[in-house]
Design a protein around this motif. Sequence first.
Motif, PDB file in Angstrom:
ATOM      1  N   GLU A  61       0.854  -1.190   0.000  1.00 14.13           N
ATOM      2  CA  GLU A  61       0.000   0.000   0.000  1.00 14.13           C
ATOM      3  C   GLU A  61       0.886   1.235   0.000  1.00 14.13           C
ATOM      4  OE1 GLU A  61      -2.238  -0.220   3.634  1.00 14.13           O
ATOM      5  OE2 GLU A  61      -3.419  -1.937   2.942  1.00 14.13           O
ATOM      6  N   ARG A  62       0.361   2.322  -0.534  1.00 13.76           N
ATOM      7  CA  ARG A  62       1.026   3.621  -0.420  1.00 13.76           C
ATOM      8  C   ARG A  62       0.261   4.405   0.624  1.00 13.76           C
ATOM      9  NH1 ARG A  62       4.764   6.250  -2.952  1.00 13.76           N
ATOM     10  NH2 ARG A  62       4.747   4.978  -4.813  1.00 13.76           N
ATOM     11  N   ARG A  63       0.957   4.798   1.704  1.00 17.34           N
ATOM     12  CA  ARG A  63       0.310   5.549   2.785  1.00 17.34           C
ATOM     13  C   ARG A  63       0.930   6.932   2.905  1.00 17.34           C
ATOM     14  NH1 ARG A  63      -0.834   1.246   7.652  1.00 17.34           N
ATOM     15  NH2 ARG A  63      -2.067  -0.183   6.383  1.00 17.34           N
ATOM     16  N   ARG A  64       0.058   7.915   3.050  1.00 27.03           N
ATOM     17  CA  ARG A  64       0.508   9.296   3.197  1.00 27.03           C
ATOM     18  C   ARG A  64       1.434   9.404   4.405  1.00 27.03           C
ATOM     19  NH1 ARG A  64      -3.698  13.924   2.779  1.00 27.03           N
ATOM     20  NH2 ARG A  64      -3.137  13.642   0.619  1.00 27.03           N
ATOM     21  N   GLY A  67       4.942   6.411   2.848  1.00 29.02           N
ATOM     22  CA  GLY A  67       5.411   5.841   1.593  1.00 29.02           C
ATOM     23  C   GLY A  67       4.839   4.447   1.388  1.00 29.02           C
ATOM     24  N   LEU A  68       5.666   3.557   0.816  1.00 29.41           N
ATOM     25  CA  LEU A  68       5.210   2.194   0.568  1.00 29.41           C
ATOM     26  C   LEU A  68       5.233   1.385   1.861  1.00 29.41           C
ATOM     27  CD1 LEU A  68       6.951   1.245  -2.803  1.00 29.41           C
ATOM     28  CD2 LEU A  68       4.577   1.917  -2.421  1.00 29.41           C
ATOM     29  N   ARG A  84       6.632  -0.606   7.058  1.00 31.89           N
ATOM     30  CA  ARG A  84       7.179   0.308   6.074  1.00 31.89           C
ATOM     31  C   ARG A  84       8.275  -0.375   5.254  1.00 31.89           C
ATOM     32  NH1 ARG A  84       8.997   6.158   8.187  1.00 31.89           N
ATOM     33  NH2 ARG A  84       7.129   6.147   9.430  1.00 31.89           N
ATOM     34  N   MET A 102       3.174  -5.951  -6.019  1.00 28.97           N
ATOM     35  CA  MET A 102       2.202  -4.927  -6.401  1.00 28.97           C
ATOM     36  C   MET A 102       1.423  -5.364  -7.653  1.00 28.97           C
ATOM     37  SD  MET A 102       4.436  -1.482  -5.786  1.00 28.97           S
ATOM     38  CE  MET A 102       3.157  -0.280  -6.100  1.00 28.97           C
TER      39      MET A 102
END
Length: 106
Positions: A61-64, A67-68, A84, A102
Amino acid sequence: MSRTAQNQGFTCENCTTSVMPLSNGSYRNHCPTCLCSKHVDIRPGDRASACHGMMRPQHVERRRGKGLVLVHRCVACGFVRPNRVADDPVQGDNIDAIITLMASGR
């Protein structure tokens, strides 16, 4: 437990890679080669889990602000934990393995 005691190298139980501790002040909690982890914590860093099952990466996932993030699931008990992606100049995560994960849509 001290930060130094938590940031230790290890041998990956999945692929046998010799994994060095992170050099950027953060913790390493998964293998940079196969992206697997181990269920050793109840809360991050406490080493209080009795499970010790293999944590396999399920998806990315990309989280604000973070990052990844790899999302791992324990094969023994089903526990799920986000971790992370390690950005480390010495032994960073395998970008090809992350891209494959991904692309798999899991």
